[in-house]
Design an enzyme around this catalytic site. Structure first.
Site, short mmCIF file in Angstrom:
data_model
loop_
_atom_site.label_atom_id
_atom_site.label_comp_id
_atom_site.label_asym_id
_atom_site.label_seq_id
_atom_site.Cartn_x
_atom_site.Cartn_y
_atom_site.Cartn_z
N ASN A 7 29.68 19.07 101.29
CA ASN A 7 28.31 19.62 100.74
C ASN A 7 28.31 19.14 99.39
O ASN A 7 28.81 19.52 98.46
CB ASN A 7 28.33 21.25 100.68
CG ASN A 7 27.33 21.83 100.25
OD1 ASN A 7 26.40 21.18 99.68
ND2 ASN A 7 27.26 22.97 100.42
N ARG A 91 26.05 18.12 104.80
CA ARG A 91 24.77 18.97 104.50
C ARG A 91 23.64 18.20 103.63
O ARG A 91 24.12 18.00 102.53
CB ARG A 91 25.46 20.25 103.71
CG ARG A 91 24.11 21.08 103.72
CD ARG A 91 24.68 22.27 102.69
NE ARG A 91 23.31 23.19 102.53
CZ ARG A 91 23.10 23.91 101.56
NH1 ARG A 91 24.10 23.98 100.24
NH2 ARG A 91 22.17 24.70 101.45
N HIS A 180 18.54 27.32 104.52
CA HIS A 180 19.56 28.17 105.04
C HIS A 180 19.62 28.16 106.66
O HIS A 180 19.99 28.80 107.24
CB HIS A 180 19.63 29.72 104.74
CG HIS A 180 19.67 30.15 103.29
ND1 HIS A 180 18.99 30.96 102.61
CD2 HIS A 180 20.60 29.56 102.38
CE1 HIS A 180 19.19 31.09 101.27
NE2 HIS A 180 20.20 30.10 101.20
N ARG A 241 16.31 34.05 91.23
CA ARG A 241 14.98 33.74 91.57
C ARG A 241 13.97 34.74 91.95
O ARG A 241 14.41 35.55 92.35
CB ARG A 241 15.20 32.55 92.68
CG ARG A 241 15.64 31.30 92.41
CD ARG A 241 15.76 30.41 93.93
NE ARG A 241 17.23 30.15 94.04
CZ ARG A 241 17.58 29.61 95.19
NH1 ARG A 241 16.99 29.75 96.41
NH2 ARG A 241 19.24 29.25 95.12
N GLU A 385 28.86 28.13 107.46
CA GLU A 385 27.94 26.98 107.40
C GLU A 385 28.78 25.65 108.04
O GLU A 385 28.51 24.88 108.63
CB GLU A 385 27.07 26.67 106.27
CG GLU A 385 26.08 27.84 106.24
CD GLU A 385 25.48 28.17 104.94
OE1 GLU A 385 25.95 28.59 103.88
OE2 GLU A 385 24.37 27.54 104.77
#
Ligand code: ADP
Length: 398
Positions: A7, A91, A180, A241, A385
């Site tokens: 990743n 990823r 996601h 965010r 993940e």
């Protein structure tokens, strides 16, 4: 087969080596500050001690070289040589409309990923650098790209179109993509498995609540809606965010604070969310809960606003699917914050949700947290993940 999951961010790189037979990780780690002074690699073999080394990493190729060196180190490594790594799974954040599934990496695929760079200028170029570095050092090892957006490509146009001139979709592919996806897919499949139900028969809502947060709705085995959009800024209130807001606020802040558009965007991405709402106290829910317990009003407001937004999204997805069978919580906050789950579930009386207080306190396992007579089931499913990427990779290289 041993599968290396990578990743790769702009200045960091997370890795995990996974044995696909046992599905356990056998080593994992992180390279930080790549291309910056003071680069650090940390490495942990399964059952061993974590080691951290400060060493120069002028670029990603050097970072990957250090990762491979750590994995094959005669003393603390976990494989004898690179031939024992059967495949690499990467990823990739944005696959645009081109990728509705994971894919074997070829020159054409790299070019197609590059064409999506505009849609994720901070992430995709870094992901591509990771692929490039791995190909240089392991030229004969098959590699697979696993996209954050792919799972959501089943959304119908009515869910992915914005109320904007159609030509912007045609010219620039401005639409909602969602992120996601690997987590939403893993968690929803796992929920069906744990319940012993057929995936296609369930209406599932997944709440991935971490630093970044998103909700998705899955019906007939397909994702039909999700809260993030063209970028990961849309939807829920997150750590830093803002999530969705009146777009006119951008111009308003710009005028009042004398900021240009990219400065305003920086505020929406990095200074907002529960961090901003709590008066810059923290983006970490552990800090917010501690402050709330001491009576801090802004921390309370941040937590309440966050939970209320999640509950409203759940309600809208119940409407979109004409019902829901199971609601899943996952990721850092979803898995570890019973208070947040309780506050969200407090809005779900109309779904017949009855929380099991004891089950809700547990941690680290796949678990139903509602009572047996609860009309809708609520579950906690820890996301994984890396394992999902390793599975996708194995399926394509077998
Ligand atoms: P990301 O992968 O998006 O960085 P994670 O899914 O790892 O995020 O979630 C990180 C967040 O999880 C932390 O910022 C923190 O708010 C939250 N978190 C972790 N542990 C706990 C805990 N025990 N209680 C409440 N929140 C927690």
């Amino acid at each position: 087969m041993n599968i290396l999951v990578i990743n790769c961010g702009s200045s960091s790189l997370k890795f995990q080596l996974i044995d696909s037979d046992t599905e356990n990780w056998i080593a994992k780690g992180l390279c930080e500050r790549i291309g910056i002074d003071g680069s650090v690699i940390s490495y942990t073999p399964a059952g061993g001690e974590k080691e951290t080394k400060v060493t120069p990493m002028p670029d990603h190729t050097e970072a990957i070289r250090l990762v491979l060196e750590a994995l094959t180190n005669p003393a603390t490594g976990v494989v004898k040589n690179l031939d024992e790594i059967g495949a690499v799974g990467h990823r990739i954040v944005h696959g645009g409309e081109k990728f509705a599934a994971s894919t074997l990496i070829t020159d054409e695929v790299i070019e197609a990923i590059r064409e999506c760079n505009d849609l994720a200028p901070l992430h995709n170029p870094a992901n591509l650098i990771g692929i490039d570095a791995c190909r240089k050092l392991m030229p004969n090892t098959p590699m697979v790209a696993v996209f954050d957006t792919a799972f959501h490509q089943t959304m119908p146009p009515k869910a992915f179109m914005y109320g904007l001139p159609y030509s912007y979709y045609e010219k620039y592919k401005i639409r909602r993509y969602g992120f996601h996806g690997t987590s939403h897919s893993y968690v929803s499949h796992r929920a069906a498995e744990v319940l012993g139900e057929k995936y296609e028969d369930l209406k599932i809502i997944v709440c991935h609540l971490g630093n970044g947060a998103s909700v998705s709705a899955i019906k007939d085995g397909k994702c039909i809606d999700t809260s993030m959009g063209l970028t990961p800024l849309e939807g829920l209130i997150m750590g830093t965010r803002s999530g969705e807001l009146d777009p006119a606020i951008l111009e308003f802040i710009s005028n009042k604070e004398h900021l240009n558009l990219s400065e305003v965007m920086n505020i929406l991405n990095k200074k907002s969310g529960v961090y901003g709402l709590s008066g810059d106290l923290s983006s970490d829910f552990r800090d917010l809960e501690a402050a709330y317990n001491k009576g801090d009003e802004k921390a309370k407001l941040a937590l309440e606003t966050f939970c209320y937004r999640v509950a409203k999204f759940i309600g809208s997805y119940v409407a979109a699917m004409n019902g829901v069978d199971v609601i899943c919580f996952t990721a850092g906050v979803g898995e570890n914050a019973p208070l947040v789950r309780t506050w969200i579930c407090n809005y779900l009386g109309y779904l017949g949700v009855k929380l099991d207080e004891e089950a809700n306190k547990k941690r680290g396992e796949d678990i139903v947290i509602t009572t047996p007579d609860s009309r809708t089931k609520v579950m906690v499913i820890p996301t994984n993940e890396e394992l999902a990427i390793a599975r996708e990779t194995l399926a394509l290289v077998k």
